[in-house]
Design a protein around this motif. Structure first.
Motif, PDB file in Angstrom:
ATOM      1  N   GLY A 631       0.801  -1.218   0.000  1.00  0.00           N
ATOM      2  CA  GLY A 631       0.000   0.000   0.000  1.00  0.00           C
ATOM      3  C   GLY A 631       0.832   1.265   0.000  1.00  0.00           C
ATOM      4  N   GLN A 633       0.004   5.770   0.405  1.00  0.00           N
ATOM      5  CA  GLN A 633      -1.037   6.741   0.754  1.00  0.00           C
ATOM      6  C   GLN A 633      -1.159   7.820  -0.317  1.00  0.00           C
ATOM      7  OE1 GLN A 633      -0.560   8.427   4.663  1.00  0.00           O
ATOM      8  NE2 GLN A 633      -2.176   7.119   5.482  1.00  0.00           N
ATOM      9  N   MET A 663      -5.561   4.869   1.296  1.00  0.00           N
ATOM     10  CA  MET A 663      -4.550   3.849   1.069  1.00  0.00           C
ATOM     11  C   MET A 663      -4.865   3.127  -0.245  1.00  0.00           C
ATOM     12  SD  MET A 663      -1.734   2.544   2.159  1.00  0.00           S
ATOM     13  CE  MET A 663      -1.691   3.084   3.874  1.00  0.00           C
TER      14      MET A 663
END
Length: 869
Positions: A631, A633, A663
């Motif tokens: 992931g 952001q 995310m």
């Protein structure tokens, strides 16, 4: 495209030039969507001049209707002289014509780009009856119209009568008489009459006859014999015109009958005069006269052939026999000459045949034809029959010989005549040179008139063939222009559309010339070869619709741009996140180094997968998915800066945007990556009722799938199923585009020849899954040449070029898999066509050694190969 009256008047030369070149046009005009109108009409006829009150010396009338700034519509008449200079201008308040209300405008707007032919009607200004051809412009919304008046057509038909009693009529597709050799105004009414209303029983009976069109028919009508011909003329506008011709049989054979009666009468008179000479002499003379009589009657019955008449001891009978023999030979030569003029397509062959027959018909010693070369202003020798006594050069600047039409003595007993050959428009086509004996017959003015008429027929025949040849060259140039444009569209496929047809045509010519082997009986006539020539050059014309970013797709993530840069940026973000985590104390220095090393390795792996060079294993796909699950952001709204279409698609697939920061996966297949089929879903599936061309292709679930993992997980190459379909769709578009063209007789197979080179012998090809037994030799030739060029091409972004040995080995396996014709490929190998093509089109580094025995061993045995279609 002109938007005001001033700019339209500046462009009048185009309309004036059209009217000067085409005397059958009654007017030519342009109408605009706002109701503006500009028209030019010639003032050749008194009835037209009177209807518009034309001043003395005016040769053209320009009628305009223009929308004024205050909303008024202003009509004007402008009268021009022959040179196009303005004479007078009249403002016409009563001229409030609105072209948008006319039928010709409406039908042209309904079908843009298609020429329309109206029903007969009466023209607004002159009240003449006629029809209009109209078409909406390809570059603007304007509609162009051309009027053809029926009374002009009537004058043309009158000039075309073969005999004084010939009846002619030209019928519209609706059955109305457009023109005839009778006065249609006497019928009355405000519209063109039907055929049964003009009191022409001969033409009416011909129209109702059930025999085949284009076949001459002998008919008995009211005790008189007629020769009729019913021809349908396809003018390419969705309707046909009917031309009816009826010729009185007596007029057609009048001259031959008169000569026959003269000879019969002469024979009877001679018999009576010579009767006193005795029974024996009378019997001999009677035999000659009977032969002469039989020959005369045969000529009267249109039989102009026969063995030479035997000589007679009576000089008068001998002279008559020679005259009859000469007349029959002249008529037969004239008929043969006419047939050659009408049927022989090649100019050189036609000229040679015509000159041989012309010397016979005119009893000349020799004849020669020169063709006019306008760029160099020279006459070029083209054909010759007989031995020319005078010295004629091969090429000369015209005119260095004496003036055309004048006689010149080549020797003491030979005379020469030169005739300029001029076409229908008066343009110089060439020069006819006749040499003949200086005798009484050839000095007669009748001979000169006869020879001049023959030269006129020859000039028209030359002009017609040169026009057809120039149209064919233009057609070929346009097709080559299209092929060059397709190649130029992509820098990675330049030359493909040129190399493949060159290979295919050479391959087909070699098969045509084969005298033994499996293709000894394969032959192409001229039409078939030209159809294949066109099909080969047009084989990829559908690529004009193929998106360049898919055709040129060199890596898996490439669309219009390479998305590997986005992926790399995300790795940069993860790198920065790791550094920040270490700065906050969440990671030790050793953990940071390990994380950064892992990011380096992961990105290198993703970048390598993006290249599509090697087969992607299940383990590699699993690793891609594991890397992509990481992931990162996102702090910015991904809706900003999108187009309206992208926003609509995103709103439909993701109505509620996630809260920021969001995310997101490092590699993702998002809903907005999957672009669905809309209203433009192609009709290529077998069960689709819109599929009228017999396509049988599997349609991918989406129009395009931009998913990052979806693209990176392609196992071989760089194309997804969606990309592959878009590439293959060029065959669909090729077939649809070519099927929509009005191919003339003999070229109907061009769409099939152009659009079948991706079909396979096992019936698993595209776009129509045609089984092998329905694929002809030329279809299979195209497939082999297309594959050979694709494998050896050195300009593809997604693969290196194959060597010659690799290419032929791959093609041998394709034969084994029923993709290509093994027997034809075996001929390709043994004739060493691959060697010719390699020398011309491949780089030296690709031209390695070829093991012919190993290749032959890979091919199925001839007995198991598909039979030659």
């Amino acid at each position: 495209m002109a938007t005001d009256e001033s700019s339209r008047l500046h462009a009048l030369d185009a309309l004036l030039g059209e009217l000067r070149a085409n005397p059958l046009e009654a007017a030519v005009y342009v109408a605009y969507p706002n109701g503006d109108f500009v028209l030019v009409r010639p003032l050749r006829l008194d009835v037209v001049r009177q209807s518009v009150a034309a001043p003395e010396g005016a040769e053209f009338l320009v009628q305009t209707v223009t929308q004024q700034p205050d909303g008024r519509r202003l009509g004007r008449y402008r009268f021009l002289d022959q040179a196009g200079n303005l004479q007078e201008v009249h403002d016409r308040a009563d001229y409030q014509y609105d072209p948008r209300t006319r039928p010709w405008y409406a039908v042209a707007r309904q079908q843009p780009g298609v020429v329309q032919l109206t029903q007969p009607y009466r023209f607004a200004t002159t009240q003449r009856l006629g029809v209009t051809l109209s078409k909406q412009s390809a570059t603007a919304d304007a509609v162009v119209g051309i009027d053809v008046a029926f009374d002009d057509l009537e004058q043309l038909l009158l000039s075309l009568r073969a005999t004084p009693g010939t009846r002619l009529a030209l019928l519209h597709g609706s059955g109305q008489v457009m023109a005839a050799t009778v006065d249609l105004h006497s019928v009355g009414g405000d519209a063109q009459p039907m055929l049964d209303a003009i009191h022409e029983p001969q033409l009416l009976q011909l129209l109702k006859a059930t025999k085949a069109l284009g076949t001459p028919q002998v008919m008995e009508i009211e005790g008189q014999r007629w020769v009729g011909l019913h021809t349908q003329i396809d003018i390419g506008l969705g309707t046909t015109l009917d031309l009816l011709q009826m010729l009185p049989f007596d007029e057609l054979a009048a001259e031959a009958r008169q000569r026959a009666l003269y000879f019969i009468g002469m024979a009877v008179a001679l018999a009576l005069l010579l009767l006193p000479l005795g029974w024996a002499a009378g019997k001999a003379i009677g035999r000659s006269i009977n032969l002469l009589r039989e020959r005369s009657l045969r000529i009267a019955r249109f039989d102009f052939t026969g063995a030479p008449l035997p000589p007679s001891r009576v000089s008068e009978v001998g002279e008559l026999s020679q005259a009859v023999q000469h007349m029959g030979g002249t008529i037969e030569a004239f008929l043969s000459l006419t047939e050659s003029l009408a049927t022989e397509p090649e100019v050189e062959r036609m000229l040679q045949l015509v000159l041989e027959q012309l010397t016979q018909a005119t009893q000349s010693e020799a004849a020669a034809v020169y063709l006019w070369d306008a760029p160099s202003a020279c006459m070029q020798h083209a054909a010759q029959a007989g031995s020319v006594a005078s010295s004629l050069p091969e090429r000369f600047t015209y005119p260095p010989l004496h003036d055309a039409g004048a006689g010149a003595t080549a020797s003491g007993s030979i005379q020469r005549l030169d005739f300029e050959l001029r076409g229908r428009q008066g343009g110089l086509q060439g020069l006819l040179v006749l040499e003949f004996k200086a005798d009484v017959a050839h000095e007669d003015a009748a001979f000169h008139r006869f020879a001049r008429r023959l030269s006129g027929m020859l000039a028209v025949a030359i002009e017609t063939r040169q026009l057809l040849e120039s149209q064919r060259r233009l057609f070929d140039a346009i097709i080559q222009l299209m092929a060059d444009a397709i190649d130029a569209k992509s820098p990675y496929t330049g030359g493909h559309c040129e190399r493949v047809p060159q290979m295919a045509i050479e391959f087909a010519d070699r098969l045509h010339a084969a005298s033994d082997g499996p293709y000894a009986n394969f032959r192409m006539n001229e039409n078939e070869r030209y159809a294949f020539h066109l099909g080969a050059w047009l084989h990829d014309c559908g690529k004009v619709t193929s998106p360049e970013h898919i055709v040129d797709k060199a890596t898996k993530l490439e669309v219009i741009r390479s998305r590997i840069h986005e992926v790399r940026l995300r790795f940069e973000i993860l790198w920065r996140d790791a550094e920040l985590a270490a700065a906050r104390g969440a990671l030790s220095a050793e953990q940071l180094r390990a994380r950064q090393l892992q990011l380096h390795d992961d990105f290198a792996f993703v970048a390598n997968c993006n290249l599509g060079g090697e087969f992607l294993s299940d383990e590699s796909i699993a690793k891609l998915q594991s890397i992509g699950a990481q992931g990162w952001q996102r702090h910015f709204d991904d809706r900003l800066g999108l187009s309206a279409a992208e926003l609509r698609q995103l709103d439909a697939l993701r109505p509620k945007a996630p809260a920021l920061p969001a995310m997101e996966a490092l590699l993702a297949d998002l809903p907005e990556h999957r672009i669905p089929w809309g209203d433009d879903r192609p009709a290529v599936e077998a069960g689709d009722p819109r599929n009228k061309y017999g396509f049988d292709m599997k349609l991918p679930p989406y129009q395009q799938n931009l998913g990052e993992l979806h693209n990176l997980c392609i196992r071989r190459g760089t194309l997804t199923d969606e990309d592959r379909f878009k590439i293959n769709d060029h065959m669909v578009q090729t077939y649809i585009m070519l099927k929509g063209l009005p191919w003339p007789a003999g070229l109907e197979q061009v769409p099939e020849l152009a659009a079948t080179h991706h079909e396979r012998l096992d019936g698993k090809g595209y776009p129509r899954r045609i089984p092998g037994e329905r694929l002809g030799v030329l279809d299979r030739v195209m497939a082999i040449c297309d594959v050979f060029e694709a494998l050896t091409a050195a300009d593809r972004p997604y693969k290196p070029p194959k060597t010659l040995s690799e290419t032929l080995r791959i093609m041998a396996f394709m034969c084994k898999e029923q993709h290509l014709d093994a027997e034809l490929f075996r001929y390709f190998l043994r004739a060493r066509l691959w060697e010719n093509f390699a020398t011309r089109f491949m780089k030296p580094a690709q031209q390695d050694a070829v093991d012919m025995e190993a290749l032959e061993a890979l091919l199925p045995t001839p007995a198991s190969c598909t039979a030659v279609a």
